[in-house]
Design a protein around this motif. Structure first.
Motif, short mmCIF file in Angstrom:
data_model
loop_
_atom_site.label_atom_id
_atom_site.label_comp_id
_atom_site.label_asym_id
_atom_site.label_seq_id
_atom_site.Cartn_x
_atom_site.Cartn_y
_atom_site.Cartn_z
N GLU A 83 0.83 -1.20 0.00
CA GLU A 83 0.00 0.00 0.00
C GLU A 83 0.87 1.26 0.00
N ARG A 86 2.08 1.77 -3.44
CA ARG A 86 1.02 2.31 -4.30
C ARG A 86 0.93 3.82 -4.16
N GLN A 87 1.07 4.30 -2.91
CA GLN A 87 0.94 5.73 -2.65
C GLN A 87 2.18 6.52 -3.09
N GLU A 164 -8.59 -3.34 -7.66
CA GLU A 164 -8.39 -2.02 -8.27
C GLU A 164 -7.10 -1.37 -7.76
N THR A 165 -6.85 -1.44 -6.46
CA THR A 165 -5.64 -0.78 -5.93
C THR A 165 -4.39 -1.60 -6.22
N ALA A 167 -3.81 -3.15 -8.89
CA ALA A 167 -3.48 -2.85 -10.28
C ALA A 167 -2.74 -1.52 -10.43
N GLN A 168 -2.73 -0.69 -9.38
CA GLN A 168 -2.06 0.60 -9.42
C GLN A 168 -0.60 0.52 -8.97
N THR A 170 3.02 -0.21 -9.41
CA THR A 170 3.91 -0.39 -10.56
C THR A 170 5.28 -0.94 -10.17
N GLN A 195 -3.42 -9.53 -10.34
CA GLN A 195 -3.85 -8.13 -10.41
C GLN A 195 -2.66 -7.17 -10.52
#
Length: 230
Positions: A83, A86-87, A164-165, A167-168, A170, A195
């Motif tokens: 997480e 992701r941020q 969804e998250t 998949a964000q 990278t 995902q």
């Protein structure tokens, strides 16, 4: 040579990684720290929830101001790392997670929190209770367990990592799970892996969930392979 950060799981502490340290390449700078309320670290004034641990990790990275790091996150530590990446992906080079649970729902949270009753643990598994007392002193391990149960219930109601998250994210990731893990299924791990846009999957043989039962040389080999230390 990228530095390596080790992130412990729920009810865990940074000193659990000590058996791993001597198995890693000597030239690799290794870091770790205790999440709030764990390993003797004080509880934060912020709510005891996954978002708070993500914030703590990002603040630690900013304070250290190191180059993008490789991260090994065990269980909750892996969830926190993903997480956080992701941020703010700029802080992360690669992430290796092991035994991180992705399939959170109210039913899954209820199943897991049923095991987190301090009075029952004290009565039925006194050796484990004593280990927790020593691991988290001077903090109260029973309070930590209660707060962890509440955090899991919140996670069951509103997971941070969803299709969804995920998949964000990278950053390159390897998602690993033990083939005998009773808490984290191979199926949910595969679904999470699918995902992620830049991921690898590893199933570690003869491996359950507890970190203490891990075959450390096997983990060290996997980390060295993924992070490609020279």
């Amino acid at each position: 040579m990228k530095p390596l950060l080790l992130l412990h799981g729920a009810l865990g502490a940074q000193n659990q990684f000590e058996p791993l340290l001597s198995l890693l390449p000597e030239q690799v700078p290794v870091y770790s720290f205790n999440l709030a309320g764990h390993g003797g670290a004080p509880f934060s004034e912020a709510p005891f929830q996954m978002e708070t641990f993500v914030t703590q990790l990002l603040q630690w990275l900013e304070e250290k101001n190191l180059p993008p790091m490789n991260v090994f996150g065990y269980s909750m530590g892996g969830y926190v790392a993903l997480e956080a990446a992701r941020q703010q992906p700029r802080w992360f080079h690669q992430i290796f997670t092991l035994a991180s649970k992705f399939a959170w729902s109210p039913e899954a949270a209820q199943h897991e929190t049923a095991k987190l009753q301090p009075e029952v643990v004290q009565e039925k598994v006194p050796q484990f209770a004593e280990a927790l007392r020593q691991r988290h002193a001077p903090q109260d391990w029973q309070e930590l367990m209660r707060r962890t149960a509440a955090m899991m219930q919140q996670l069951g109601a509103q997971p941070l990592l969803t299709p969804e998250t995920l998949a964000q994210i990278t950053v390159p990731v390897r998602i690993a799970v033990g083939d005998h893990d009773p808490m984290v299924t191979i199926e949910e791990t595969v679904q999470a892996y699918r995902q992620l846009p830049n991921a690898q999957l590893q199933i570690i043989p003869a491996t359950k969930h507890p970190l203490e039962q891990l075959h450390w040389p096997l983990l060290a080999q996997a980390l060295t392979h993924f992070f490609a230390y020279a």
